[in-house]
Design a protein around this motif. Structure first.
Motif, PDB file in Angstrom:
ATOM      1  N   LEU A  50     -45.854  -7.155  -1.588  1.00  0.00           N
ATOM      2  CA  LEU A  50     -47.228  -7.280  -1.246  1.00  0.00           C
ATOM      3  C   LEU A  50     -48.140  -7.288  -2.281  1.00  0.00           C
ATOM      4  O   LEU A  50     -47.852  -6.662  -3.554  1.00  0.00           O
ATOM      5  CB  LEU A  50     -47.739  -5.954  -0.468  1.00  0.00           C
ATOM      6  N   HIS A  51     -49.144  -7.954  -2.220  1.00  0.00           N
ATOM      7  CA  HIS A  51     -50.177  -8.325  -3.329  1.00  0.00           C
ATOM      8  C   HIS A  51     -51.479  -7.867  -2.921  1.00  0.00           C
ATOM      9  O   HIS A  51     -51.743  -7.974  -1.933  1.00  0.00           O
ATOM     10  CB  HIS A  51     -50.139  -9.759  -3.946  1.00  0.00           C
ATOM     11  N   VAL A  52     -52.381  -7.549  -4.034  1.00  0.00           N
ATOM     12  CA  VAL A  52     -53.804  -7.157  -3.705  1.00  0.00           C
ATOM     13  C   VAL A  52     -54.468  -8.468  -3.020  1.00  0.00           C
ATOM     14  O   VAL A  52     -54.421  -9.661  -3.355  1.00  0.00           O
ATOM     15  CB  VAL A  52     -54.603  -6.924  -4.615  1.00  0.00           C
ATOM     16  N   GLY A  53     -55.187  -8.081  -1.917  1.00  0.00           N
ATOM     17  CA  GLY A  53     -55.853  -9.394  -1.028  1.00  0.00           C
ATOM     18  C   GLY A  53     -55.207  -9.882   0.203  1.00  0.00           C
ATOM     19  O   GLY A  53     -55.627 -10.614   1.022  1.00  0.00           O
ATOM     20  N   GLU A  54     -53.838  -9.353   0.055  1.00  0.00           N
ATOM     21  CA  GLU A  54     -52.860  -9.938   1.199  1.00  0.00           C
ATOM     22  C   GLU A  54     -53.372  -9.122   2.436  1.00  0.00           C
ATOM     23  O   GLU A  54     -53.352  -7.966   2.497  1.00  0.00           O
ATOM     24  CB  GLU A  54     -51.437  -9.759   1.004  1.00  0.00           C
ATOM     25  N   LYS A  55     -53.108  -9.948   3.645  1.00  0.00           N
ATOM     26  CA  LYS A  55     -53.430  -9.048   4.978  1.00  0.00           C
ATOM     27  C   LYS A  55     -51.844  -9.031   5.693  1.00  0.00           C
ATOM     28  O   LYS A  55     -51.164  -9.964   5.774  1.00  0.00           O
ATOM     29  CB  LYS A  55     -54.491 -10.122   5.766  1.00  0.00           C
ATOM     30  N   PHE A  56     -51.725  -8.200   6.298  1.00  0.00           N
ATOM     31  CA  PHE A  56     -50.961  -7.703   7.242  1.00  0.00           C
ATOM     32  C   PHE A  56     -51.280  -7.099   8.646  1.00  0.00           C
ATOM     33  O   PHE A  56     -52.088  -6.145   8.716  1.00  0.00           O
ATOM     34  CB  PHE A  56     -49.716  -6.988   6.517  1.00  0.00           C
ATOM     35  N   THR A  57     -50.396  -7.421   9.587  1.00  0.00           N
ATOM     36  CA  THR A  57     -50.405  -6.327  10.898  1.00  0.00           C
ATOM     37  C   THR A  57     -49.580  -5.070  10.792  1.00  0.00           C
ATOM     38  O   THR A  57     -48.279  -5.405  10.463  1.00  0.00           O
ATOM     39  CB  THR A  57     -50.248  -7.293  12.312  1.00  0.00           C
ATOM     40  N   MET A  58     -50.123  -4.259  11.090  1.00  0.00           N
ATOM     41  CA  MET A  58     -49.338  -3.008  10.900  1.00  0.00           C
ATOM     42  C   MET A  58     -49.378  -2.247  12.395  1.00  0.00           C
ATOM     43  O   MET A  58     -50.403  -2.121  12.964  1.00  0.00           O
ATOM     44  CB  MET A  58     -49.881  -1.990  10.019  1.00  0.00           C
TER      45      MET A  58
END
Length: 145
Positions: A50-58
């Motif tokens: 994962l990287h800064v600025g990435e979006k993910f559904t949790m």
């Protein structure tokens, strides 16, 4: 139908805020869009970078069965479809601490879950913690958006 205890889209705001401690694990800080929740989560970045600025559904759920059948504690591998099929990264753990911080309208709840030593802290409005209880077993499921 499986009942999801929590679902939101998060954006990674920081990686390893206290410095890199382990080669294969990073602690991410993320903020959710819909419920404005703050999360710190240890992620095995060797298999799920994962990287800064990435979006993910949790998603947090107490079973992977699509029909909502309670988790028995045993996983039988087979051709059955499960909630995990819709996600890229899955962990199973135990909710070991729930605490409140602040007072009045500024009260925030903090929930702590251990996924085999990888930790999560989820902080936000107490109404988002209504479905959770101490010692509850939880699945964390993630998918990049």
């Amino acid at each position: 139908m499986v009942e999801l205890l929590f679902e939101d889209i998060f954006t990674v705001t920081r990686l390893d805020p206290d410095g890199k401690k382990f080669d294969k694990v990073s602690r991410i800080e993320a903020r959710s869009e819909q419920f404005d929740m703050y999360m710190q989560l240890d992620v095995n970045t060797e298999i799920y970078p994962l990287h800064v600025g990435e979006k993910f559904t949790m998603v947090l759920a107490n079973t992977l069965s699509l029909d909502g059948t309670p988790n028995t504690g045993y996983f039988t591998q087979g051709n059955r479809k499960s909630l995990a099929d819709k996600f890229e990264y899955v962990m199973h753990g135990k909710l070991y601490k729930i605490s409140e911080e602040g007072s009045g309208a500024n009260v925030k709840v903090e929930m702590y879950v251990s996924y085999g030593g990888l930790l999560m802290m989820l902080k936000g409005d107490p109404s988002n913690a209504a479905n959770f209880e101490l010692d509850q077993r939880l699945f964390l499921l993630m998918r990049k958006v």
